[in-house]
Design an enzyme around this catalytic site. Structure first.
Site, PDB file in Angstrom:
ATOM      1  N   ASN A 212       0.856  -1.182   0.000  1.00  0.00           N
ATOM      2  CA  ASN A 212       0.000   0.000   0.000  1.00  0.00           C
ATOM      3  C   ASN A 212       0.894   1.234   0.000  1.00  0.00           C
ATOM      4  O   ASN A 212       1.346   1.704   1.043  1.00  0.00           O
ATOM      5  CB  ASN A 212      -0.908  -0.016   1.228  1.00  0.00           C
ATOM      6  CG  ASN A 212      -1.929  -1.140   1.172  1.00  0.00           C
ATOM      7  OD1 ASN A 212      -2.918  -1.055   0.442  1.00  0.00           O
ATOM      8  ND2 ASN A 212      -1.670  -2.207   1.927  1.00  0.00           N
ATOM      9  N   GLU A 213       1.150   1.743  -1.183  1.00  0.00           N
ATOM     10  CA  GLU A 213       2.064   2.858  -1.367  1.00  0.00           C
ATOM     11  C   GLU A 213       1.396   4.187  -1.017  1.00  0.00           C
ATOM     12  O   GLU A 213       0.177   4.241  -0.805  1.00  0.00           O
ATOM     13  CB  GLU A 213       2.537   2.885  -2.829  1.00  0.00           C
ATOM     14  CG  GLU A 213       3.293   1.647  -3.287  1.00  0.00           C
ATOM     15  CD  GLU A 213       4.739   1.598  -2.775  1.00  0.00           C
ATOM     16  OE1 GLU A 213       5.072   2.346  -1.817  1.00  0.00           O
ATOM     17  OE2 GLU A 213       5.530   0.811  -3.323  1.00  0.00           O
TER      18      GLU A 213
END
Length: 644
Positions: free
Chosen positions: A162-163
């Protein structure tokens, strides 16, 4: 009262944090927690549902779970697992796949039922991904949700993949990887260009549903992002900050990963301190930076207004403290890194005697010596010391394949020019070209290519050391066995590595040893080499009397630099010495322009070194000391039997 003190000390921290001495201790605690969950579920006849992570961080945890299975009978038959993520596209049998990682680190070594293992499928067609991700969520729900989710943290602040920009309610999905994430993975793939640009990951919302969440982080590389995640405002720019919204999360860190948290980095802001010499020095330098004043201009008011009233009250007035710290910094500066002969050395970083010292510089790779301490290296030689340099590894994985062909082509032409038969050499050359034309990312080179790469770096090391003024007899190539695998993942250190090092130390019996103390190199070689030196010296200290007069100095420069408050010896460089150091670095032509393993820093090594050395000098100048062109910095390692 103890509880109130702890709350005050951690008042900047927005979620629970537990700090352990090192990652081994922390990993053992986490493994025990996982084991407890599994056993409690077994007693109830229920399944334990675990959310698992990949990467370097959980490796120690998995190793301990394997040990608990083999030595303590911990069974995984009631365990169901869901992994956080997988690269896309990715074949499960690829070495870089998380399927292969989990098998190697855990699943192949325990009695888990293979049908209970769930890892995102990197082989799906693009149109199948959305439905697959939805079914992944449903499978987790069908088994009652995750009892525990373990996490690492990326340097972008990502959890799973989850950037930055991920939503707090996001579910399992296909994502695009951040450039920094891909750079961090480059070593495993043989270059960033080979790292997939996408991945399938559990979402932050999925992670939040776990009954318990443990985020783990080790090493100083993670310290900066940990501070943001723990003490920063909740922001989509640092996805891990969303964990502050959960009541079921805790961070488990080693001391290095926790080092930038306020209670460790600037403890005077959150509690009364036990003021020792080192902490006073750090605090006063920090105060100088905060106020923008040289040390000798700091006032009692500055101390009071910046959380340091206790120090001023107990050990003030401020000017006396300022003078004391200023003198410490001034005494760290020396143009005589081997000690100044016939001088009072009571306030100098190195001893005056013996006037001519035997100095041994250990260089993990063939260029670390001149990159990190080239100016000091040259100065030691110029000042008449018996200087030796020892290259611990060949560095043969850090040479471009095209260079190999170029050098062999030169060898063929040279041999022809002097009338030598080149048939065998040409045959080897064709074998190399054939291999390289089909070579896959991270594939191990054939021995002939590894040899040529080692020869290239060896000749460059000779050139650099000769430029510094050394005779060939004082240049040593150790070829430590742990490194010579042809792989980016090394063999474990064995007694042979330590024995080779002990033999060299006994041969030279140095008064000074210089060793690389920057452990952020992307291949991890520096810290391995340093531990080998420590083990060798500690072993010799038990029987060899000369070791009591042997000091160990750590240098940095290739990958980072010491903080000003850490520096115990600062060797100033003139503009001419900076140029000479640059020329010594230039002897390493294979590492110039764009090296194979540049790390995060896009600057060439010589540029990094010059700018870091200049920054050290500027920092001293801002504190009110002399303004030098550049400075190389050193910290002395103290052994357990030495006065600290």
């Amino acid at each position: 009262m103890a509880r109130l003190n702890l709350l005050e000390e951690t008042r900047f921290e927005r979620l629970p944090v537990t700090v352990y001495k090192d990652q081994q201790e922390a990993a053992e605690e986490i493994a025990q927690q996982i084991g407890t969950i599994i056993k409690l579920k077994q007693e109830k006849g229920e399944n334990a549902v675990l959310g698992l992570a990949t990467g370097a961080t959980p490796v120690e945890v998995y190793a301990r779970l394997v040990r608990m299975h083999k030595e303590e009978g911990l069974s995984f038959k009631n365990v169901i697992t869901f992994n956080l993520d997988e690269y896309y596209p990715m074949q499960p049998d690829a070495k870089q796949s998380y399927v292969a990682f989990m098998d190697e680190q855990l699943f192949n070594h325990v009695d888990i039922d293979r049908k209970n293992i769930h890892i995102p499928d990197g082989t799906l067609a693009a149109e199948e991904i959305a439905g697959y991700c939805l079914s992944y969520e449903h499978k987790i729900e069908e088994v009652g949700g995750l009892d525990l989710q373990i996490l690492g943290i990326g340097r972008t602040g990502h959890i799973g993949f989850n950037e930055p920009g991920s939503a707090p309610n996001s579910g399992t999905r296909l994502v695009t990887l951040d450039d920094l994430t891909r750079r961090d993975a480059a070593r495993d793939f043989g270059g960033k260009e080979n790292v997939p640009t996408k991945a399938i990951t559990m979402g932050i919302g999925t992670i939040f549903k776990a009954k318990e969440i443990i985020l783990m982080a080790w090493s100083k590389k993670k310290a900066s992002i940990i501070k943001k995640a723990v003490e920063g405002e909740i922001s989509g720019n640092v996805p891990a900050t969303y964990l502050q919204l959960s009541d079921n999360v805790k961070f488990v860190l080693d001391e290095d990963a926790a080092s930038e948290l306020t209670r460790f980095d600037t403890p005077w802001l959150v509690k009364d301190c036990d003021w020792n010499k080192a902490l006073i020095k750090k605090a006063v330098i920090w105060l100088s930076s905060e106020t923008g004043k040289p040390i000798l201009k700091l006032t009692d008011e500055d101390y009071n207004n910046h959380g340091m009233a206790q120090l001023a009250t107990e050990q003030g007035p401020a000017y006396d403290i300022n003078i004391h710290v200023f003198n410490q910094l001034q005494h760290s500066i020396t143009g005589w890194p081997g000690g100044k002969p016939n001088a009072d050395d009571s306030q100098r970083p190195e001893r005056a005697e013996p006037a001519r010292k035997r100095s041994l510089i250990f260089s993990p790779h063939p260029d670390d010596d001149v990159i990190s301490m080239g100016g000091t290296f040259i100065r030691l030689v110029d000042q008449g010391h018996d200087v030796h340099v020892a290259y611990q590894t060949s560095g043969n994985t850090a040479v471009w394949d095209t260079d190999v062909l170029r050098y062999v082509e030169f060898a063929i032409d040279f041999n022809k020019s002097i009338g030598k038969d080149t048939k065998e050499l040409e045959s080897t050359y064709e074998k190399m070209r054939s291999f390289l034309s089909k070579k896959q990312p991270n594939e191990i080179d054939i021995p002939e290519i590894r040899d040529v790469k080692a020869f290239i770096r060896k000749t460059e090391a000779y050139a650099g050391a000769r430029y510094a003024g050394l005779n060939d007899s004082n240049i040593h190539f150790m070829a430590l066995p742990f490194y010579e695998t042809g792989k980016t993942v090394r063999n474990p250190v064995k007694e042979k590595d330590i024995e080779i090092t002990m033999d060299l130390l006994q041969e030279i019996k140095p008064h000074q040893v210089f060793a690389a103390g920057d452990f952020d190199d992307p291949h991890g070689t520096h810290i391995v080499c340093f531990r080998i030196i420590l083990a060798a010296l500690e072993g010799l200290r038990e029987t060899e009397e000369w070791t009591k007069d042997c000091w160990l100095w750590m240098y940095r420069g290739a990958w980072n630099e010491f903080e000003t408050h850490e520096i115990e010896m600062a060797v100033p460089l003139s503009p001419m010495e900076v140029k000479k150091k640059r020329q010594a670095i230039f002897q390493h032509q294979s590492q110039k322009d764009h090296p194979v393993f540049p790390g995060d820093d896009e600057r060439e090594f010589w540029v990094r070194a010059e700018q870091r050395n200049r920054e050290t000098a500027v920092n001293y100048d801002k504190l009110g000391l002399a303004n030098y062109e550049a400075m190389e910095a050193f910290v002395r390692w103290k052994f357990s039997d030495e006065v600290r």
